[in-house]
Enzyme design. Sequence first.
Site, mmCIF file in Angstrom:
data_model
loop_
_atom_site.group_PDB
_atom_site.id
_atom_site.type_symbol
_atom_site.label_atom_id
_atom_site.label_comp_id
_atom_site.label_asym_id
_atom_site.label_seq_id
_atom_site.Cartn_x
_atom_site.Cartn_y
_atom_site.Cartn_z
ATOM 1 N N ASP A 50 0.840 -1.201 0.000
ATOM 2 C CA ASP A 50 0.000 0.000 0.000
ATOM 3 C C ASP A 50 0.872 1.247 0.000
ATOM 4 O OD1 ASP A 50 -2.816 1.264 0.674
ATOM 5 O OD2 ASP A 50 -1.376 2.212 2.028
ATOM 6 N N TYR A 55 3.110 9.651 -0.336
ATOM 7 C CA TYR A 55 4.230 8.974 0.316
ATOM 8 C C TYR A 55 5.554 9.160 -0.445
ATOM 9 C CZ TYR A 55 0.405 6.300 2.534
ATOM 10 O OH TYR A 55 -0.719 5.907 3.195
ATOM 11 N N HIS A 123 -7.567 9.733 -1.549
ATOM 12 C CA HIS A 123 -6.871 9.691 -0.262
ATOM 13 C C HIS A 123 -7.698 10.266 0.879
ATOM 14 C CE1 HIS A 123 -2.480 9.419 1.313
ATOM 15 N NE2 HIS A 123 -3.331 9.174 2.277
#
Length: 289
Positions: A50, A55, A123
């Site tokens: 994931d 990120y 998100h």
Amino acid sequence: MISPQGLSIASTLRLSSGYDMPVLGLGVFQNYDCVPACLAALKHGYRHIDTARYYQNEDQVGRAVRQSGIPREEIFVTTKVYDQDQGYESTTRAVDDSLQKFGYGKQPSLGAYADYFDLYLIHSPLPGKEKRLQTWRALIDAKKAGKIKTIGVSNYGAKHIEEIRAAGLELPAVNQVEIHPFCQQRPIAKYCKEQGIVVQAYSPLVQGRLDEPVLVRLAKQYNKDAAQIAIRWSLQHGFVPLPKSSQPERVLTNSQVYDFELSEEDMAALDALDKGKAGAITWNPVDAR
């Protein structure tokens, strides 16, 4: 709860999209050199990673997938479109950029090796209703184009998902939210179960804050560590936990949760730790407008 009988590192759940998702995944948030952790996970049987645009390691996940030597179709990869990319056109560009970062086109000999994601999520709901729906339409179209196999959301409350229904659009197959014994998100978890939406649990290890007496007692009782107890609790509730670690040895121990079963009494003791929203340790924007 799902039946704990027969659970293994290879266990999967069938999504409403028709695809199967492994019930344990590796999270890579704040791991800016995640190739070693990803390779360790894949070596030890994980088949689910994931990541997210936020990120900043989609490229490293792609590199690890290629270096693993495991066929691409055997690995389930999730990524997410972040708030500043929401909107139809910007989401469409974000999906293409994610694919480029992941590795599409970098190894022509592999053909369609990296020209899709297994799961692409919104998100968060923070940008508001209009952008949420524009973003969702963009993901639907990206799925139709074969760039994504399954689409879903993250940090969504029931009202955000009902917006999608009211617009006459397909519902998400997955909702990823913060879930652990101290923040069990019972209203949205119940709603998702009723709607056939699989719940992924991020921060299942409470970011390492596992010194609560009940967890410590159960770890000793089952000859496990507290992290393994927390992961097993999540699995037995039917969630898909996404524990993260940058340490290959911890990646391994976090997967060693299939040789024991928490009793109903011990599950109830962990359930009793719920503090509702007060137990959240992250942004947890499920109530965003």
